[in-house]
Enzyme design. Structure first.
Site, PDB file in Angstrom:
ATOM      1  N   ASP A 173     -15.734  23.116  -5.803  1.00  0.00           N
ATOM      2  CA  ASP A 173     -16.935  22.282  -5.813  1.00  0.00           C
ATOM      3  C   ASP A 173     -17.387  22.052  -4.372  1.00  0.00           C
ATOM      4  O   ASP A 173     -16.552  21.832  -3.491  1.00  0.00           O
ATOM      5  CB  ASP A 173     -16.623  20.945  -6.497  1.00  0.00           C
ATOM      6  CG  ASP A 173     -17.870  20.164  -6.841  1.00  0.00           C
ATOM      7  OD1 ASP A 173     -18.541  19.677  -5.895  1.00  0.00           O
ATOM      8  OD2 ASP A 173     -18.185  20.033  -8.022  1.00  0.00           O
ATOM      9  N   ILE A 174     -18.690  22.116  -4.131  1.00  0.00           N
ATOM     10  CA  ILE A 174     -19.194  21.941  -2.762  1.00  0.00           C
ATOM     11  C   ILE A 174     -19.186  20.475  -2.319  1.00  0.00           C
ATOM     12  O   ILE A 174     -19.358  20.179  -1.142  1.00  0.00           O
ATOM     13  CB  ILE A 174     -20.619  22.535  -2.581  1.00  0.00           C
ATOM     14  CG1 ILE A 174     -21.618  21.849  -3.506  1.00  0.00           C
ATOM     15  CG2 ILE A 174     -20.601  24.035  -2.791  1.00  0.00           C
ATOM     16  CD1 ILE A 174     -23.066  22.198  -3.212  1.00  0.00           C
ATOM     17  N   ASN A 233     -18.971  17.158 -18.565  1.00  0.00           N
ATOM     18  CA  ASN A 233     -20.074  16.245 -18.837  1.00  0.00           C
ATOM     19  C   ASN A 233     -21.049  16.938 -19.784  1.00  0.00           C
ATOM     20  O   ASN A 233     -21.302  18.135 -19.641  1.00  0.00           O
ATOM     21  CB  ASN A 233     -20.801  15.877 -17.537  1.00  0.00           C
ATOM     22  CG  ASN A 233     -19.886  15.181 -16.551  1.00  0.00           C
ATOM     23  OD1 ASN A 233     -19.165  14.273 -16.900  1.00  0.00           O
ATOM     24  ND2 ASN A 233     -19.919  15.628 -15.309  1.00  0.00           N
ATOM     25  N   GLU A 289     -25.437  17.460 -14.686  1.00  0.00           N
ATOM     26  CA  GLU A 289     -26.531  17.704 -13.748  1.00  0.00           C
ATOM     27  C   GLU A 289     -27.018  19.144 -13.756  1.00  0.00           C
ATOM     28  O   GLU A 289     -28.180  19.403 -13.453  1.00  0.00           O
ATOM     29  CB  GLU A 289     -26.085  17.315 -12.332  1.00  0.00           C
ATOM     30  CG  GLU A 289     -25.800  15.833 -12.198  1.00  0.00           C
ATOM     31  CD  GLU A 289     -25.305  15.439 -10.817  1.00  0.00           C
ATOM     32  OE1 GLU A 289     -25.254  16.293  -9.910  1.00  0.00           O
ATOM     33  OE2 GLU A 289     -24.961  14.262 -10.641  1.00  0.00           O
ATOM     34  N   VAL A 290     -26.134  20.082 -14.076  1.00  0.00           N
ATOM     35  CA  VAL A 290     -26.509  21.501 -14.114  1.00  0.00           C
ATOM     36  C   VAL A 290     -26.450  21.962 -15.566  1.00  0.00           C
ATOM     37  O   VAL A 290     -25.417  21.802 -16.221  1.00  0.00           O
ATOM     38  CB  VAL A 290     -25.559  22.355 -13.241  1.00  0.00           C
ATOM     39  CG1 VAL A 290     -25.927  23.828 -13.315  1.00  0.00           C
ATOM     40  CG2 VAL A 290     -25.567  21.867 -11.795  1.00  0.00           C
ATOM     41  N   HIS A 314     -19.744  23.593 -17.597  1.00  0.00           N
ATOM     42  CA  HIS A 314     -18.765  23.696 -16.515  1.00  0.00           C
ATOM     43  C   HIS A 314     -17.724  22.603 -16.645  1.00  0.00           C
ATOM     44  O   HIS A 314     -18.029  21.480 -17.017  1.00  0.00           O
ATOM     45  CB  HIS A 314     -19.436  23.642 -15.136  1.00  0.00           C
ATOM     46  CG  HIS A 314     -20.296  22.453 -14.887  1.00  0.00           C
ATOM     47  ND1 HIS A 314     -21.543  22.274 -15.471  1.00  0.00           N
ATOM     48  CD2 HIS A 314     -20.096  21.370 -14.106  1.00  0.00           C
ATOM     49  CE1 HIS A 314     -22.068  21.138 -15.049  1.00  0.00           C
ATOM     50  NE2 HIS A 314     -21.208  20.561 -14.227  1.00  0.00           N
ATOM     51  N   HIS A 331     -14.805  20.482 -14.629  1.00  0.00           N
ATOM     52  CA  HIS A 331     -14.307  20.050 -13.330  1.00  0.00           C
ATOM     53  C   HIS A 331     -12.792  19.929 -13.459  1.00  0.00           C
ATOM     54  O   HIS A 331     -12.307  19.326 -14.425  1.00  0.00           O
ATOM     55  CB  HIS A 331     -14.862  18.668 -12.965  1.00  0.00           C
ATOM     56  CG  HIS A 331     -16.340  18.624 -12.786  1.00  0.00           C
ATOM     57  ND1 HIS A 331     -16.934  18.703 -11.549  1.00  0.00           N
ATOM     58  CD2 HIS A 331     -17.339  18.497 -13.688  1.00  0.00           C
ATOM     59  CE1 HIS A 331     -18.242  18.622 -11.695  1.00  0.00           C
ATOM     60  NE2 HIS A 331     -18.519  18.492 -12.988  1.00  0.00           N
TER      61      HIS A 331
END
Length: 130
Positions: A33-34, A94, A102-103, A107, A109
């Site tokens: 993760d960035i 999420n 958010e995307v 995905h 985490h």
């Protein structure tokens, strides 16, 4: 939320945006993760066009489902956080806006490398109510 072919993860999958890759196979891509929230914070995404876990569970093939779960475990082992090689981790997904997504690409985490902490429990909620 509908799938957006121009979301950041779709661009990463197409190689248009670089990532710090951890693992890749036929079913998943994993990268750091960035904006890490813990000592270790990785993402695991399916290669298929799935908006969220609900979309994935309704449309993915059995092979894709198994591939995603095995991919998550493989990444946790590679990172040294799975219970086989480490002390454990949190896997979080999420779903939609209210769930904090958010995307618009499914995905997971993976958090680890340090104590992640407890989730808010129902006991704490009861104390707030009473």
């Amino acid at each position: 939320m509908s799938y957006d072919d121009n979301n950041i993860f779709a661009k990463i999958l197409r190689g248009e945006i670089p990532c710090k890759k951890i693992y890749e196979d036929d079913f998943v891509l994993s990268f750091y993760d960035i904006n890490p929230q813990k000592k270790i914070h990785a993402l695991v995404i399916p290669k298929g066009k799935y908006v969220d876990l609900d979309d994935f569970s309704q449309k993915a093939s059995s092979e894709e489902m198994v591939g995603l779960l095995k991919g998550i475990n493989t990444v946790a082992k590679k990172l040294g956080i799975s219970v086989d090689v480490g002390k454990g981790y949190r896997a979080l997904v999420n779903i939609n806006e209210d769930g904090g997504q958010e995307v618009p690409h499914l995905h997971f985490h993976l958090f680890g490398g340090e104590k992640v902490g407890k989730m808010v429990s129902w006991i704490l909620k009861l104390k707030e109510i009473f």
